[in-house]
Design a protein around this motif. Structure first.
Motif, PDB file in Angstrom:
ATOM      1  N   LYS A 188     -32.818  29.742  81.464  1.00 26.03           N
ATOM      2  CA  LYS A 188     -31.892  29.405  82.542  1.00 26.03           C
ATOM      3  C   LYS A 188     -32.270  28.023  83.066  1.00 26.03           C
ATOM      4  CE  LYS A 188     -31.907  34.312  83.640  1.00 26.03           C
ATOM      5  NZ  LYS A 188     -30.929  34.597  82.588  1.00 26.03           N
ATOM      6  N   PHE A 219     -26.978  26.530  83.611  1.00 23.85           N
ATOM      7  CA  PHE A 219     -26.973  27.222  82.322  1.00 23.85           C
ATOM      8  C   PHE A 219     -27.656  28.554  82.506  1.00 23.85           C
ATOM      9  CE2 PHE A 219     -28.721  28.339  78.140  1.00 23.85           C
ATOM     10  CZ  PHE A 219     -27.559  28.278  77.372  1.00 23.85           C
ATOM     11  N   ASN A 220     -27.086  29.623  81.908  1.00 26.87           N
ATOM     12  CA  ASN A 220     -27.592  30.964  82.181  1.00 26.87           C
ATOM     13  C   ASN A 220     -27.748  31.773  80.891  1.00 26.87           C
ATOM     14  OD1 ASN A 220     -28.521  32.882  84.055  1.00 26.87           O
ATOM     15  ND2 ASN A 220     -26.544  33.931  84.067  1.00 26.87           N
ATOM     16  N   ASP A 226     -31.641  25.214  86.172  1.00 27.86           N
ATOM     17  CA  ASP A 226     -31.141  24.891  87.505  1.00 27.86           C
ATOM     18  C   ASP A 226     -31.113  23.378  87.685  1.00 27.86           C
ATOM     19  OD1 ASP A 226     -30.966  27.557  88.125  1.00 27.86           O
ATOM     20  OD2 ASP A 226     -32.795  27.606  89.344  1.00 27.86           O
ATOM     21  N   ARG A 235     -27.351  26.824  89.470  1.00 25.01           N
ATOM     22  CA  ARG A 235     -27.571  27.226  88.090  1.00 25.01           C
ATOM     23  C   ARG A 235     -26.512  26.572  87.209  1.00 25.01           C
ATOM     24  NH1 ARG A 235     -30.405  31.739  86.729  1.00 25.01           N
ATOM     25  NH2 ARG A 235     -31.815  30.698  88.176  1.00 25.01           N
ATOM     26  N   SER A 272     -40.641  22.969  83.878  1.00 21.66           N
ATOM     27  CA  SER A 272     -40.568  24.380  84.234  1.00 21.66           C
ATOM     28  C   SER A 272     -41.724  24.765  85.151  1.00 21.66           C
ATOM     29  CB  SER A 272     -40.630  25.248  82.963  1.00 21.66           C
ATOM     30  OG  SER A 272     -40.755  26.620  83.283  1.00 21.66           O
ATOM     31  N   LYS A 302     -37.985  30.164  83.575  1.00 16.80           N
ATOM     32  CA  LYS A 302     -38.376  31.199  82.619  1.00 16.80           C
ATOM     33  C   LYS A 302     -39.567  31.973  83.172  1.00 16.80           C
ATOM     34  CE  LYS A 302     -41.069  27.887  79.871  1.00 16.80           C
ATOM     35  NZ  LYS A 302     -41.296  27.326  78.535  1.00 16.80           N
TER      36      LYS A 302
END
Length: 209
Positions: free
Chosen positions: A28, A23-24, A30, A21, A137, A54
Motif C-alpha cells: 500500500k 495505491f492499495n 500513501d 492512500r 517505508s 507494509k
C-alpha cells in the motif's frame, strides 16, 4: 542552529498537512505532504513523499552449534529480474516472515522456521531490530540467531497456496563465510546476520543448546 538543537529535532518539528492512500495492492502506498523545520533555521513547506505501507518483518539465521552448520534457503525474487547485472533472480537468504497477525516476532519466526525449513528452534538470540528502508517505508525488521539441531534439515518447502517454492540447504559455517566473502549473500537481513555471526559465533560454537 547548533548541533545540540539539530539532535533535538522530533515530531514537533513536522506538520503533516495531507495524507491519502494512492495505491492499495499487496503493498500500500500513501502520499504524505509535510512542512518541516530545516537545519539552517528555515522551514520547508508542502514537501511531498510517497510511503510504502507494509507489515513489520522478522528473520532468523539458523545455526547448529554442535555440528557447526548453518541453514540457508533459496527462492525466486521476482523484482530482481530487472537487475541486468544478476545472472539469476534466485537468491540465497535466511528464513524470514511477515508479522501480519497479532503475534510476537518470536512466535512468527518459530512458525516460519518450521514452514520454510522444517526446523524446530531450541533457543532464540536477538541480533538487531532495525528499519531496512527509512526513505521508503516505516517497516521494521526483527533479526535473530536461532540455535537448533540441523541433523536432518534441508529439502523443499513452502506453501503452495502462496506460490512458495523454497529450497532449504545446510552447509558448514566455513562455507557460509565463503558465500559472504564472495558477495553471494547480497540481501540486507542475511548480510547483517552473517556479519554479526562472524563476530559472535565463538560464543555458541560447540556448546549444548
Amino acid at each position: 542552529m547548533t548541533l545540540e538543537k539539530r539532535e533535538d529535532f522530533n515530531k514537533e518539528n513536522i506538520t503533516v498537512t495531507s495524507k491519502r492512500r494512492i495505491f492499495n495492492g499487496f503493498f500500500k502506498i500513501d502520499e504524505v505532504i509535510v512542512d518541516h523545520d530545516c537545519f539552517d533555521g528555515g522551514r520547508f513547506e508542502n514537501v511531498r513523499r510517497e510511503v510504502i505501507v507494509k507489515c513489520d518483518t522478522v528473520s532468523i539465521l539458523l545455526y547448529d552449534p554442535l555440528r557447526d552448520e548453518l541453514l540457508f534457503i533459496r527462492q525466486l525474487r521476482v523484482p530482481l529480474i530487472e537487475r541486468e547485472e544478476r545472472r539469476s533472480p534466485w537468491t540465497i537468504e535466511i528464513v524470514a516472515g511477515t508479522i501480519d497477525r497479532d503475534e510476537t516476532p518470536e512466535s512468527i519466526i518459530i512458525a516460519e522456521a518450521e514452514e520454510e525449513a522444517g526446523v524446530e528452534i531450541k533457543k532464540l538470540i536477538p541480533i538487531y531490530d532495525y528499519f531496512p528502508s527509512t526513505g521508503g517505508s516505516p517497516g521494521k525488521m526483527y533479526l535473530y540467531l536461532g540455535l537448533c539441531d540441523l541433523t536432518n534439515a534441508g529439502g523443499l518447502y513452502g506453501l503452495e497456496e502462496e506460490s512458495e517454492d523454497i529450497e532449504a540447504f545446510v552447509i558448514s559455517r566455513e562455507a557460509g563465510f565463503e558465500l559472504l566473502a564472495k558477495g553471494m549473500l547480497d540481501n540486507g537481513f542475511t548480510l547483517i546476520a552473517m556479519l554479526w555471526f562472524q563476530l559472535h559465533y565463538r560464543d555458541y560454537l560447540g556448546k549444548p543448546i
